[in-house]
Design a protein around this motif. Structure first.
Motif, mmCIF file in Angstrom:
data_model
loop_
_atom_site.group_PDB
_atom_site.id
_atom_site.type_symbol
_atom_site.label_atom_id
_atom_site.label_comp_id
_atom_site.label_asym_id
_atom_site.label_seq_id
_atom_site.Cartn_x
_atom_site.Cartn_y
_atom_site.Cartn_z
ATOM 1 N N MET A 153 0.844 -1.199 0.000
ATOM 2 C CA MET A 153 0.000 0.000 0.000
ATOM 3 C C MET A 153 0.883 1.254 0.000
ATOM 4 S SD MET A 153 -3.184 -0.678 -0.259
ATOM 5 C CE MET A 153 -4.085 0.746 0.379
ATOM 6 N N HIS B 80 -0.055 4.936 -0.613
ATOM 7 C CA HIS B 80 -0.937 5.007 0.564
ATOM 8 C C HIS B 80 -0.140 4.706 1.826
ATOM 9 C CE1 HIS B 80 -4.450 5.254 -2.044
ATOM 10 N NE2 HIS B 80 -3.896 4.284 -2.760
ATOM 11 N N THR C 291 -1.691 4.448 5.460
ATOM 12 C CA THR C 291 -2.579 3.352 5.837
ATOM 13 C C THR C 291 -2.001 2.591 7.020
ATOM 14 O OG1 THR C 291 -3.378 3.075 3.573
ATOM 15 C CG2 THR C 291 -3.650 1.202 5.039
ATOM 16 N N LEU D 109 -11.086 8.929 3.009
ATOM 17 C CA LEU D 109 -11.523 7.593 2.600
ATOM 18 C C LEU D 109 -13.016 7.359 2.807
ATOM 19 C CD1 LEU D 109 -8.616 5.405 4.054
ATOM 20 C CD2 LEU D 109 -8.842 6.400 1.762
ATOM 21 N N ASP E 180 -12.425 8.594 -3.383
ATOM 22 C CA ASP E 180 -11.032 8.311 -3.022
ATOM 23 C C ASP E 180 -10.940 7.029 -2.191
ATOM 24 O OD1 ASP E 180 -10.109 10.543 -4.358
ATOM 25 O OD2 ASP E 180 -9.821 11.752 -2.540
ATOM 26 N N TRP F 152 -8.831 3.720 -2.909
ATOM 27 C CA TRP F 152 -8.000 3.112 -1.874
ATOM 28 C C TRP F 152 -8.343 1.628 -1.748
ATOM 29 C CZ3 TRP F 152 -9.027 0.320 2.431
ATOM 30 C CH2 TRP F 152 -7.980 0.132 3.348
#
Length: 161
Positions: free
Chosen positions: A39, A44, A47, A91, A111, A115
């Motif tokens: 991720m 990301h 995360t 998110l 978004d 994700w």
């Protein structure tokens, strides 16, 4: 304590390292760490596993906060804190529940859906790596056996399932 006295104790405690719970926990830790690495590579890096705990229980059409907390086996307050974090990341969003204006429903933003797609790709890649390492036959037996052992645990509603 002399070495002779500590040796039998070490043997008596050996079960703590090789029991099913420890092995499953270690495997889960490794798998989830790999997914988080993937991720981060996909852009990301913010995360965390706690965010995954929210999103793994969130239906695509939205889920009430109390239901999310129940599914995740968390208090409403702890779930609300996760929702706050995921909302700040863009998110998820909270909206009035269409069936009860006093309640709030959480749903993925666009978004958040992107994700989720990236998360799905990371999980698939980590699964391919697992299969490559232990072999396809072992992976099939492992996953089928664990699915049978785990039984049905309500988490999300998936269309067509």
């Amino acid at each position: 304590m002399n070495a002779k006295a500590s040796k039998p104790r070490a043997a008596a405690d050996a079960w703590r390292l090789g029991n099913a719970g420890r092995v499953l926990g270690n495997a889960l830790t490794r798998f989830e760490s790999r997914v988080l690495e993937l991720m981060a590579t996909a852009g990301h890096a913010d995360t965390r596993l706690s965010h995954v705990n929210l999103t793994r229980h969130l239906d695509l059409e939205g889920t009430r906060i109390t239901e999310l907390a129940r599914r995740a086996r968390m208090t409403n307050a702890a779930m609300t804190e996760l929702i706050d974090q995921c909302e700040a990341m863009g998110l998820v969003v909270r909206e009035p529940d269409p069936n009860d204006k006093r309640a709030r429903t959480v749903r993925f933003t666009e978004d958040g859906r992107e994700w989720l797609r990236a998360f799905g790709q990371a999980v698939k890649k980590a699964e391919r790596e697992l299969v490559k390492e232990i072999g396809e036959d072992a992976a099939d037996v492992l996953l089928q056996g664990l699915a049978r052992y785990a039984g049905t645990v309500e988490s999300i509603r998936v269309a067509g399932a």
